[in-house]
Design a protein around this motif. Structure first.
Motif, mmCIF file in Angstrom:
data_model
loop_
_atom_site.group_PDB
_atom_site.id
_atom_site.type_symbol
_atom_site.label_atom_id
_atom_site.label_comp_id
_atom_site.label_asym_id
_atom_site.label_seq_id
_atom_site.Cartn_x
_atom_site.Cartn_y
_atom_site.Cartn_z
ATOM 1 N N GLN A 420 87.581 50.465 39.903
ATOM 2 C CA GLN A 420 87.433 51.677 39.103
ATOM 3 C C GLN A 420 86.868 52.830 39.931
ATOM 4 O O GLN A 420 87.261 53.990 39.757
ATOM 5 C CB GLN A 420 86.532 51.392 37.899
ATOM 6 C CG GLN A 420 87.134 50.407 36.905
ATOM 7 C CD GLN A 420 86.119 49.902 35.900
ATOM 8 O OE1 GLN A 420 85.614 50.657 35.091
ATOM 9 N NE2 GLN A 420 85.802 48.612 35.942
ATOM 10 N N ARG A 423 89.657 54.243 41.852
ATOM 11 C CA ARG A 423 90.641 54.864 40.955
ATOM 12 C C ARG A 423 90.193 56.266 40.524
ATOM 13 O O ARG A 423 90.995 57.192 40.468
ATOM 14 C CB ARG A 423 90.844 53.972 39.739
ATOM 15 C CG ARG A 423 91.799 54.560 38.688
ATOM 16 C CD ARG A 423 91.854 53.674 37.454
ATOM 17 N NE ARG A 423 92.335 52.354 37.770
ATOM 18 C CZ ARG A 423 91.842 51.218 37.272
ATOM 19 N NH1 ARG A 423 90.820 51.258 36.427
ATOM 20 N NH2 ARG A 423 92.336 50.068 37.613
ATOM 21 N N TYR A 424 88.884 56.401 40.197
ATOM 22 C CA TYR A 424 88.405 57.653 39.607
ATOM 23 C C TYR A 424 87.633 58.528 40.589
ATOM 24 O O TYR A 424 87.011 59.516 40.189
ATOM 25 C CB TYR A 424 87.506 57.347 38.399
ATOM 26 C CG TYR A 424 88.184 56.551 37.310
ATOM 27 C CD1 TYR A 424 89.336 57.033 36.688
ATOM 28 C CD2 TYR A 424 87.686 55.319 36.898
ATOM 29 C CE1 TYR A 424 89.962 56.312 35.691
ATOM 30 C CE2 TYR A 424 88.300 54.596 35.889
ATOM 31 C CZ TYR A 424 89.436 55.089 35.296
ATOM 32 O OH TYR A 424 90.066 54.370 34.303
ATOM 33 N N ASN A 427 88.189 62.122 40.407
ATOM 34 C CA ASN A 427 87.936 62.725 39.095
ATOM 35 C C ASN A 427 86.457 62.800 38.741
ATOM 36 O O ASN A 427 86.102 63.293 37.666
ATOM 37 C CB ASN A 427 88.675 61.937 38.012
ATOM 38 C CG ASN A 427 90.174 61.852 38.277
ATOM 39 O OD1 ASN A 427 90.661 60.844 38.783
ATOM 40 N ND2 ASN A 427 90.904 62.900 37.956
ATOM 41 N N ASN A 432 85.889 52.788 33.440
ATOM 42 C CA ASN A 432 86.988 53.016 32.496
ATOM 43 C C ASN A 432 86.527 53.655 31.197
ATOM 44 O O ASN A 432 87.270 54.405 30.562
ATOM 45 C CB ASN A 432 87.683 51.683 32.183
ATOM 46 C CG ASN A 432 88.482 51.159 33.362
ATOM 47 O OD1 ASN A 432 89.058 51.927 34.131
ATOM 48 N ND2 ASN A 432 88.508 49.836 33.541
ATOM 49 N N ALA A 435 87.064 57.394 31.012
ATOM 50 C CA ALA A 435 88.401 57.977 31.139
ATOM 51 C C ALA A 435 88.915 58.438 29.780
ATOM 52 O O ALA A 435 88.666 57.792 28.758
ATOM 53 C CB ALA A 435 89.357 56.955 31.739
ATOM 54 N N LEU A 439 94.415 61.471 31.916
ATOM 55 C CA LEU A 439 94.001 60.499 32.932
ATOM 56 C C LEU A 439 94.079 59.084 32.379
ATOM 57 O O LEU A 439 94.599 58.171 33.045
ATOM 58 C CB LEU A 439 92.578 60.809 33.399
ATOM 59 C CG LEU A 439 91.973 59.819 34.404
ATOM 60 C CD1 LEU A 439 92.788 59.784 35.688
ATOM 61 C CD2 LEU A 439 90.519 60.194 34.707
#
Length: 505
Positions: A420, A423-424, A427, A432, A435, A439
């Motif tokens: 995670q 992944r983020y 951003n 998760n 999110a 997104l």
């Protein structure tokens, strides 16, 4: 006419705003009048008496002149006892005891005792960070030095008393620069191996820890709800350096940094159900961070959830959605960070035995309806995972300890959180559970079979748009735990099993 300057801070939430302490001593008498102006509260107004006696304790007396201390900007409220030290140093600079040109390069905060010793104050870490941004040094009590040292490479004078500080500035005595310290993580962390049975609840706890999801456990008394929640800290990864500094700023404002040491352990807060709204979300006469902010980047555990006042529980809705607690005042809106993970536990009804055939609730279903209606539907909807925690049988208690404990489960959680994080990263998100919007659609869109199942279930279960997206978040976390690139039907099915059809059973 000369005016001596030194700087301090006024706290508005986690923000430390600059205050220019201007001290003027008249040259033509004034009858010993000592005024403090600039929207000061009573604690600040009383500083003049503490400063007067502290100066006399080190052999100095105030001149028989008119002394005016202005705390600028004048329209910013000034609260607290930490103004004692900057007022005293400003006076010493104005009297020529300390070099006024040097004092202008410092931010100071601390309380004075009547024998001129320095008393620790809250908020030294945010003040030190603010001083660093202003490219100034910091003067603070010695007991707060370790806390201030986390601000990095700035000039810090951490003195035990006024006389020691004066001697240091004048070159008579040398005070060593304080060093930053990490807290020693003592104590035994409860292990998941202690929990026998409750496999579904343990799986839900793992998913909640991996994705930072809110979780509600429902079950009769003695089924192990609190026991499970107490083992959550042992499953969570430690704070990284930036996160540790972030939560420590909140703890500093609340006066909860013992010895100025910073911990890498995620906070776990468990307030009693009698807690007021101000205690939970922040506020009070002098606005302080509440439990939701002290649980920032950690866990807020609410046991006996329906026993909390309904208005107090509903005040959690906005922090859950936005990740910050906003305390509204007539002259300002004070903000505290509050990106916490809510874990709650409750009985199914007041007596707790709604579905227990051996101790059947005598007032079912009315007992459950009255009890569970204390929690509003919108709050239920904001909780990602709902899990039943049934009674534990005697045969379960005689079983050997489970093969997996906190160490094994936390390894999977750490791996899922690392996925995670990558992944983020672009951003600015961590897990998760944070999110949303496009997104979330991009990272958690299920495969066709899973999408079909979710669509049918959303209609059958009357899921709101919020509930629909929370199922997607949980499914994404389940997929991460299984090292799956995509969200499959099996992940959607398991996520749906943790949503309640209605409030009641």
């Amino acid at each position: 006419m000369t005016v001596a300057h030194i700087y301090t801070v006024a706290f508005q939430g986690i923000e430390a705003r600059e205050v220019d302490v201007q001290v003027h001593v008249s040259e033509s008498g004034g009858g010993g009048i000592f005024n403090i102006v600039g929207l000061a509260d009573k604690a600040v107004a009383e500083s003049k008496e503490r400063v007067r006696v502290a100066l006399s304790a080190v052999g100095l007396s105030l001149p028989y002149s008119r002394i005016t201390v202005n705390l600028a900007p004048a329209d910013l409220p000034k609260e607290g006892s930490h103004y004692d030290l900057p007022i005293a140093l400003g006076l010493l600079a104005a009297m020529g005891v300390l070099p006024a040109s040097e004092m202008e390069h410092y931010v100071a905060l601390g309380e004075l005792s009547l024998d001129a010793q320095f008393i620790p104050v809250a908020g030294v870490l945010p003040a030190a960070l603010a001083a660093s941004e202003q490219q100034r040094g910091l003067i603070c009590p010695a007991a707060c030095g370790a806390e201030a040292a986390w601000a990095g490479d700035i000039d810090i004078i951490a003195a035990p008393s006024l006389i020691a500080l004066v001697n240091h500035v004048r070159g008579v005595q040398v005070l060593n620069r304080p060093t930053a310290k990490l807290a020693e993580e003592g104590g035994i962390i409860p292990d998941l191996k202690d929990v026998k049975g409750q496999e579904t609840a343990k799986r839900a706890l793992e998913i909640a820890a991996a994705g930072g999801h809110n979780m509600l456990m429902i079950g009769p008394p003695g089924s192990g709800k609190s026991m499970l929640a107490q083992r959550l800290p042992g499953l969570l990864p430690p704070l990284d350096a930036r996160e540790a500094l972030e939560i420590s700023m909140v703890q500093s404002l609340a006066g909860e940094l013992p010895g100025g040491t910073i911990s890498r352990r995620r906070p776990f807060r468990s307030p009693h159900h009698s807690a007021s709204m101000a205690a939970l979300v922040g506020g009070g006469l002098k606005v302080k961070p509440g439990e939701v902010s002290l649980a920032h980047l950690g866990v807020l555990f609410l046991d006996e959830l329906p026993e909390f006042q309904r208005a107090v529980l509903d005040s959690l809705r906005q922090p859950i959605e936005t990740g910050e607690a906003i305390v509204a005042r007539a002259n300002a809106h004070v903000r505290f960070p509050a990106r916490f993970q809510l874990v709650a536990a409750m009985n199914p009804c007041r007596c707790g035995y709604l579905s227990d055939p051996a101790q059947a609730c005598a007032r079912a279903p009315k007992c459950a309806q009255e009890y569970q209606s204390r929690i509003s539907g919108p709050l239920f909807d904001r909780i990602d995972i709902h899990v039943e925690v049934p009674s534990v049988s005697a045969s379960d208690l005689t079983l050997p300890p489970p093969a997996e404990g906190s160490a094994e489960v936390s390894a999977r959680i750490a791996a899922a959180r690392e996925v995670q994080r990558r992944r983020y990263e672009a951003n600015g998100l961590r897990v998760n559970a944070e999110a949303e919007g496009q997104l979330l659609d991009r990272v958690a869109t299920p495969e066709p079979a899973g999408a079909e199942l979710l669509t049918k279930a959303a209609d059958a279960m009357k899921l709101t748009a919020r509930g629909y997206h929370r199922v997607l978040r949980v499914a994404r976390t389940i997929a991460d735990l299984g090292a799956s690139e995509g969200v499959k039907r099996v992940h959607i099915a398991e996520a749906l099993s943790f949503r309640r059809l209605t409030h009641l059973h």
